[in-house]
Design a protein around this motif. Structure first.
Motif, short mmCIF file in Angstrom:
data_model
loop_
_atom_site.label_atom_id
_atom_site.label_comp_id
_atom_site.label_asym_id
_atom_site.label_seq_id
_atom_site.Cartn_x
_atom_site.Cartn_y
_atom_site.Cartn_z
N SER A 44 0.81 -1.23 0.00
CA SER A 44 0.00 0.00 0.00
C SER A 44 0.83 1.27 0.00
CB SER A 44 -0.91 0.01 1.23
OG SER A 44 -0.16 0.26 2.41
N ASP A 45 2.08 1.18 0.49
CA ASP A 45 2.85 2.40 0.76
C ASP A 45 3.11 3.23 -0.49
OD1 ASP A 45 4.08 2.07 3.77
OD2 ASP A 45 3.70 0.17 2.77
N TRP A 46 3.31 2.58 -1.61
CA TRP A 46 3.61 3.33 -2.84
C TRP A 46 2.45 4.27 -3.17
CZ3 TRP A 46 8.15 1.80 -2.19
CH2 TRP A 46 8.46 0.47 -1.92
N PHE A 47 1.23 3.77 -3.07
CA PHE A 47 0.06 4.58 -3.43
C PHE A 47 -0.19 5.68 -2.40
CE2 PHE A 47 -0.29 0.20 -4.84
CZ PHE A 47 -0.42 0.36 -6.21
N GLN A 84 9.39 11.80 -4.12
CA GLN A 84 10.42 11.43 -5.08
C GLN A 84 11.08 10.10 -4.70
OE1 GLN A 84 14.07 13.78 -5.13
NE2 GLN A 84 14.16 13.62 -7.36
N SER A 85 11.42 9.92 -3.42
CA SER A 85 12.13 8.70 -3.03
C SER A 85 11.24 7.48 -3.18
CB SER A 85 12.67 8.82 -1.60
OG SER A 85 11.62 8.99 -0.67
N PHE A 86 9.95 7.58 -2.78
CA PHE A 86 9.06 6.43 -2.90
C PHE A 86 8.63 6.20 -4.35
CE2 PHE A 86 8.88 6.89 1.64
CZ PHE A 86 8.64 5.60 2.09
N ASP A 87 8.49 7.26 -5.12
CA ASP A 87 8.16 7.14 -6.55
C ASP A 87 9.29 6.38 -7.26
OD1 ASP A 87 7.74 7.57 -9.31
OD2 ASP A 87 6.87 9.53 -8.98
N GLY A 99 12.53 -11.61 -17.44
CA GLY A 99 13.28 -11.69 -18.69
C GLY A 99 12.81 -10.69 -19.72
N LEU A 100 12.13 -9.63 -19.28
CA LEU A 100 11.57 -8.63 -20.19
C LEU A 100 12.27 -7.29 -20.01
CD1 LEU A 100 7.79 -9.40 -19.54
CD2 LEU A 100 9.21 -10.30 -21.41
N THR A 101 12.21 -6.47 -21.05
CA THR A 101 12.73 -5.10 -20.96
C THR A 101 11.67 -4.22 -20.32
OG1 THR A 101 14.03 -5.41 -22.97
CG2 THR A 101 13.60 -3.14 -22.27
N PRO A 102 12.02 -3.50 -19.26
CA PRO A 102 11.03 -2.63 -18.63
C PRO A 102 10.52 -1.59 -19.61
CG PRO A 102 12.95 -2.89 -17.22
CD PRO A 102 13.31 -3.49 -18.54
N PRO A 103 9.24 -1.26 -19.57
CA PRO A 103 8.70 -0.22 -20.47
C PRO A 103 9.40 1.12 -20.23
CG PRO A 103 6.93 -1.40 -19.36
CD PRO A 103 8.20 -1.84 -18.71
N ALA A 104 9.55 1.88 -21.29
CA ALA A 104 10.25 3.17 -21.19
C ALA A 104 9.54 4.12 -20.24
CB ALA A 104 10.36 3.79 -22.58
N HIS A 105 8.21 4.02 -20.14
CA HIS A 105 7.48 4.97 -19.30
C HIS A 105 7.77 4.78 -17.80
CE1 HIS A 105 4.31 1.77 -20.17
NE2 HIS A 105 4.55 1.63 -18.88
N LEU A 106 8.42 3.67 -17.43
CA LEU A 106 8.81 3.51 -16.03
C LEU A 106 9.97 4.41 -15.64
CD1 LEU A 106 8.41 -0.32 -15.31
CD2 LEU A 106 6.94 1.56 -14.59
N SER A 107 10.55 5.09 -16.60
CA SER A 107 11.60 6.06 -16.29
C SER A 107 11.01 7.44 -15.98
CB SER A 107 12.59 6.17 -17.45
OG SER A 107 11.94 6.67 -18.61
N GLN A 108 9.69 7.59 -16.15
CA GLN A 108 9.04 8.88 -15.93
C GLN A 108 8.37 8.91 -14.56
OE1 GLN A 108 9.36 11.37 -18.18
NE2 GLN A 108 10.67 9.91 -19.29
N PRO A 109 8.56 10.00 -13.79
CA PRO A 109 7.91 10.09 -12.48
C PRO A 109 6.39 9.98 -12.58
CG PRO A 109 9.56 11.82 -12.74
CD PRO A 109 9.41 11.17 -14.09
N ILE A 110 5.82 9.36 -11.57
CA ILE A 110 4.37 9.25 -11.49
C ILE A 110 3.79 10.49 -10.81
CG2 ILE A 110 2.47 7.89 -10.50
CD1 ILE A 110 4.46 5.47 -10.56
N SER A 111 4.49 10.97 -9.77
CA SER A 111 4.00 12.08 -8.97
C SER A 111 5.18 12.94 -8.54
CB SER A 111 3.25 11.56 -7.74
OG SER A 111 2.76 12.61 -6.94
N LEU A 112 4.95 14.24 -8.40
CA LEU A 112 6.02 15.16 -8.01
C LEU A 112 5.87 15.65 -6.57
CD1 LEU A 112 6.26 17.34 -11.24
CD2 LEU A 112 7.70 15.40 -10.58
#
Length: 568
Positions: free
Chosen positions: A505-508, A521-524, A539-552
């Motif tokens: 739950s902590d991430w949300f 920032q640290s939890f994001d 065994g998969l390549t992480p999606p590129a959008h996982l490099s973008q912050p979810i929340s500021l």
């Protein structure tokens, strides 16, 4: 006062998410061992000092697992936590720029008024840093000497020692008196105190449990929101207009919920010798389906927030106007085959401890708390009131003088010695009911899905960043379901562990503009890192959008956002 007593369930919830990178094995954030050093140690101490006091503790399995891990690191003398590794380093002259950055980024993270300002030497280190910080932004770390870094590392850990350690431990007292120019031997001595404390935390609670002074409950293993795993649309039970994630449901969420509960009971049995009688569902998050699941897994009682009960009574068109008429009793929820008894938090009293009493003298705060209980008893008629005071057992104390030492000491003394208040546990109440010393729990035919915060799930879903985080998790779970079957048994186990970590739950909790930007920032970053690790383990390549912050973030939530009030 009447001859009957008020039965008080004082319930401390201990929880930290898994701060390890499960791929590298290194800890990314230090909060587990810091809270052990300060809060888990102090909270055990106060009960050790007052054998007549009784309370309940909730230890989340993933927290206990990390405490065991830290104890093993301390025995081996091989620290996988970077700050402890640096504290132990014999040569701070030649650490990397990244390690220098870690020291200055980490070692002022504390409530300054209560944990930094009281110590002149620690204040001086902050002022020196503020002078050179503009230069250090260009990577000029030589402005900070090895001696400065040693002193800062020592003071950070001294500031995070519990008050009981400061009063009883000669090494801590000697170092605080010395104040500066700490040597390698000084740092090693401090590490010895940290090691001893980490190794003794769980045995101390196990000893209190063996004496019958405390009850220890558990939580689904990685602290997931069970109702949302089972059905994302349960959000709308208490928030009919809430926006939901684009994903219609969390894939195979019921199975995942069962897995967390079963794993928690197995781990609790292994750690404390028997299954937990009760559970604090993560965030007090309940629904009829979630409580039925707990009952099916043999859980006898659960606890949640006052708002859930008020919403449930409203949903059933039952009286809910006056708290004293409905709150101070347990309720039974049934699925027709299994029953579970549910206790509901007194938000007013719980939030006073969490947010208000830190601003008062300990004696005044304790008097107010006891007087409030006396008033509940006075207006309880012929019924025996069962009052459940439930809150975070770790984050509140840094806002109190002396880590809440005087408040907790006087609170336990006042409660344990009160003629009309009986300190109990939740299982005590069930035993009294079975012995017909108390009336049976009142039947609650339905329950409105919600949490201890406002009686809703608004802290974890229904806002753009939170919903985005759910969609990322649902996407990763679909990939997990598609690819995990092709992996070896060992690889499957690692993937399952990584998935469970991402379901916490902590991430949300941290996503949202009302939270502190640095914490967000640290939890994001850690949440997206965990999702990326899951893809890599599959065994998969992480999606590129996982490099973008979810929340500021960017807000200024009360108590740095580590706690919430039960009511707005």
């Amino acid at each position: 006062m009447s001859n009957k007593k008020l039965l008080l369930n004082l319930y401390w919830h201990m929880h930290q998410p898994d701060y390890r990178d499960l791929v590298t094995g290194e800890y990314v954030l230090p909060w587990t061992y810091l809270h052990a050093l300060k809060d888990y140690s102090d909270m055990a101490y106060h009960l050790e000092q007052n054998a007549a006091a009784r309370a309940s503790f909730n230890f989340v399995p993933i927290l206990v697992e990390q405490l065991q891990d830290y104890a093993e690191q301390s025995r081996a003398g091989q620290w996988r936590d970077p700050l402890l590794h640096l504290l132990a380093s014999p040569d701070l002259d030649h650490i990397t720029d990244a390690e220098c950055q870690l020291i200055v980024d980490s070692c002022f993270k504390a409530h300054h008024e209560k944990m930094l300002s009281p110590f002149p030497h620690y204040q001086r280190l902050l002022k020196l840093y503020e002078l050179v910080a503009p230069i250090m932004q260009n990577g000029q770390f030589h402005y900070l000497s090895a001696q400065y870094k040693a002193d800062l590392l020592v003071w950070y850990h001294l500031a995070w020692t519990g008050e009981s350690l400061r009063r009883k431990n000669k090494t801590v007292q000697k170092l605080m008196q010395k104040g500066l120019l700490f040597t390698l031997e000084d740092r090693q001595a401090l590490l010895g105190v940290i090691s001893e404390t980490l190794q003794n935390i769980l045995p101390r609670y196990q000893a209190l449990l063996a004496k019958g002074q405390i009850e220890i409950s558990t939580t689904p293993y990685y602290h997931p929101i069970l109702p949302l795993l089972i059905d994302l649309k349960s959000t709308r039970d208490a928030m009919p207009e809430a926006p939901l994630p684009q994903s219609a449901a969390y894939p195979d969420g019921y199975t995942r919920a069962v897995s967390h509960v079963a794993a928690a009971q197995a781990f609790h049995t292994q750690t404390f010798g028997e299954p937990a009688v009760g559970m604090w569902p993560a965030e007090g998050a309940v629904s009829h389906a979630a409580l039925s699941l707990l009952a099916q897994q043999g859980v006898a009682w659960a606890a949640t927030g006052q708002g859930v009960l008020a919403n449930s009574l409203r949903k059933l068109d039952l009286p809910h106007e006056h708290t004293r008429d409905y709150l101070y009793q347990p309720y039974k929820i049934t699925n027709g085959q299994q029953d579970i008894v549910c206790f509901f938090r007194d938000d007013h009293l719980s939030d006073k401890i969490g947010f208000e009493y830190s601003k008062q003298y300990a004696s005044e705060a304790v008097h107010d708390f006891v007087q409030s209980l006396e008033n509940i008893l006075l207006h309880s008629g012929d019924e025996t009131p069962v009052v459940s005071v439930i809150l975070d057992g770790e984050n509140a104390w840094e806002y109190y003088p002396y880590n809440g030492f005087y408040f907790l000491q006087e609170l336990y003394q006042a409660l344990a010695g009160h003629a009309d208040i009986q300190m109990t546990t939740f299982s005590d109440i069930l035993t009294m009911q079975q012995a017909q010393q108390l009336p049976p729990p009142k039947l609650l035919k339905d329950i409105c899905a919600g949490s201890w915060v406002y009686g809703t799930f608004s802290t974890w879903i229904g806002e753009p960043a939170k919903n985005r985080a759910w969609d990322l998790l649902c996407e990763a779970k679909r990939q997990y379901d598609q690819h995990v079957h092709a992996l070896s048994a060992t690889a499957k186990e690692k993937c399952q562990q990584q998935l469970a970590l991402c379901e916490g739950s902590d991430w949300f909790w941290w996503f949202g503009d009302y939270n502190n930007a640095q914490s967000v920032q640290s939890f994001d970053q850690l949440y997206r890192r965990n999702l990326s690790n899951l893809y890599q383990l599959l065994g998969l390549t992480p999606p590129a959008h996982l490099s973008q912050p979810i929340s500021l973030g960017g807000g200024d939530a009360e108590n740095a956002g580590t706690m919430r009030r039960g009511q707005t």
